[in-house]
Write a protein that holds these residues in place. Structure first.
Motif, PDB file in Angstrom:
ATOM      1  N   SER A   1     -12.007   9.866  -6.104  1.00  0.00           N
ATOM      2  CA  SER A   1     -11.999   8.442  -5.791  1.00  0.00           C
ATOM      3  C   SER A   1     -10.584   7.931  -5.524  1.00  0.00           C
ATOM      4  O   SER A   1     -10.345   7.190  -4.570  1.00  0.00           O
ATOM      5  CB  SER A   1     -12.628   7.667  -6.954  1.00  0.00           C
ATOM      6  N   GLN A   2      -9.639   8.335  -6.337  1.00  0.00           N
ATOM      7  CA  GLN A   2      -8.267   7.894  -6.142  1.00  0.00           C
ATOM      8  C   GLN A   2      -7.659   8.518  -4.893  1.00  0.00           C
ATOM      9  O   GLN A   2      -6.882   7.871  -4.180  1.00  0.00           O
ATOM     10  CB  GLN A   2      -7.429   8.216  -7.377  1.00  0.00           C
ATOM     11  N   GLY A   3      -8.016   9.744  -4.591  1.00  0.00           N
ATOM     12  CA  GLY A   3      -7.556  10.363  -3.355  1.00  0.00           C
ATOM     13  C   GLY A   3      -8.109   9.673  -2.131  1.00  0.00           C
ATOM     14  O   GLY A   3      -7.403   9.474  -1.134  1.00  0.00           O
ATOM     15  N   TYR A   4      -9.362   9.276  -2.197  1.00  0.00           N
ATOM     16  CA  TYR A   4      -9.979   8.538  -1.094  1.00  0.00           C
ATOM     17  C   TYR A   4      -9.265   7.205  -0.890  1.00  0.00           C
ATOM     18  O   TYR A   4      -8.964   6.825   0.243  1.00  0.00           O
ATOM     19  CB  TYR A   4     -11.467   8.315  -1.394  1.00  0.00           C
TER      20      TYR A   4
ATOM     21  N   GLY B   1      -1.068  -1.607  -1.655  1.00  0.00           N
ATOM     22  CA  GLY B   1      -2.482  -1.969  -1.539  1.00  0.00           C
ATOM     23  C   GLY B   1      -3.420  -0.943  -2.142  1.00  0.00           C
ATOM     24  O   GLY B   1      -4.596  -1.221  -2.351  1.00  0.00           O
ATOM     25  N   VAL B   2      -2.898   0.225  -2.428  1.00  0.00           N
ATOM     26  CA  VAL B   2      -3.724   1.280  -3.016  1.00  0.00           C
ATOM     27  C   VAL B   2      -4.274   0.843  -4.366  1.00  0.00           C
ATOM     28  O   VAL B   2      -5.436   1.074  -4.686  1.00  0.00           O
ATOM     29  CB  VAL B   2      -2.919   2.593  -3.158  1.00  0.00           C
ATOM     30  N   VAL B   3      -3.448   0.181  -5.173  1.00  0.00           N
ATOM     31  CA  VAL B   3      -3.882  -0.186  -6.526  1.00  0.00           C
ATOM     32  C   VAL B   3      -4.926  -1.293  -6.521  1.00  0.00           C
ATOM     33  O   VAL B   3      -5.585  -1.520  -7.530  1.00  0.00           O
ATOM     34  CB  VAL B   3      -2.692  -0.585  -7.424  1.00  0.00           C
ATOM     35  N   ARG B   4      -5.102  -1.975  -5.394  1.00  0.00           N
ATOM     36  CA  ARG B   4      -6.136  -3.002  -5.292  1.00  0.00           C
ATOM     37  C   ARG B   4      -7.401  -2.501  -4.608  1.00  0.00           C
ATOM     38  O   ARG B   4      -8.393  -3.219  -4.523  1.00  0.00           O
ATOM     39  CB  ARG B   4      -5.595  -4.212  -4.533  1.00  0.00           C
ATOM     40  N   HIS B   5      -7.373  -1.280  -4.131  1.00  0.00           N
ATOM     41  CA  HIS B   5      -8.543  -0.719  -3.450  1.00  0.00           C
ATOM     42  C   HIS B   5      -9.643  -0.453  -4.487  1.00  0.00           C
ATOM     43  O   HIS B   5      -9.379   0.079  -5.563  1.00  0.00           O
ATOM     44  CB  HIS B   5      -8.154   0.584  -2.745  1.00  0.00           C
ATOM     45  N   PRO B   6     -10.890  -0.833  -4.177  1.00  0.00           N
ATOM     46  CA  PRO B   6     -11.979  -0.647  -5.148  1.00  0.00           C
ATOM     47  C   PRO B   6     -12.179   0.804  -5.586  1.00  0.00           C
ATOM     48  O   PRO B   6     -12.498   1.060  -6.754  1.00  0.00           O
ATOM     49  CB  PRO B   6     -13.215  -1.159  -4.409  1.00  0.00           C
TER      50      PRO B   6
END
Length: 70
Positions: A21-24, A33-38
């Motif tokens: 999930s984190q890789g996606y 913006g990565v840290v705000r991605h669902p």
């Protein structure tokens, strides 16, 4: 002992889901913006649940058994 084994396997699966999930999320978002991605937030939640499952497993299994599943 069965609860510890099940918790260890659940933790292993949750760590795997968190990594994917984190890789996606990292491939879809840019910069901070990565840290705000669902998907990233889901991965953090899975990491937390996996950590709790590891603690449950460590109550009845030796560390080398719990850690080898991760």
């Amino acid at each position: 002992m069965i609860l510890g084994f099940v918790a260890s396997v659940v933790g292993m699966l949750m760590y795997a889901v968190a990594s994917v999930s984190q890789g996606y999320a990292a491939s879809r978002a840019t910069g901070a913006g990565v840290v705000r991605h669902p998907a990233y937030v889901l991965g953090l939640g899975c990491d937390g649940l996996a950590w709790v499952a590891s603690l449950v497993a460590l109550r009845s299994l030796p560390r080398f058994v719990v850690q080898c599943w991760r």
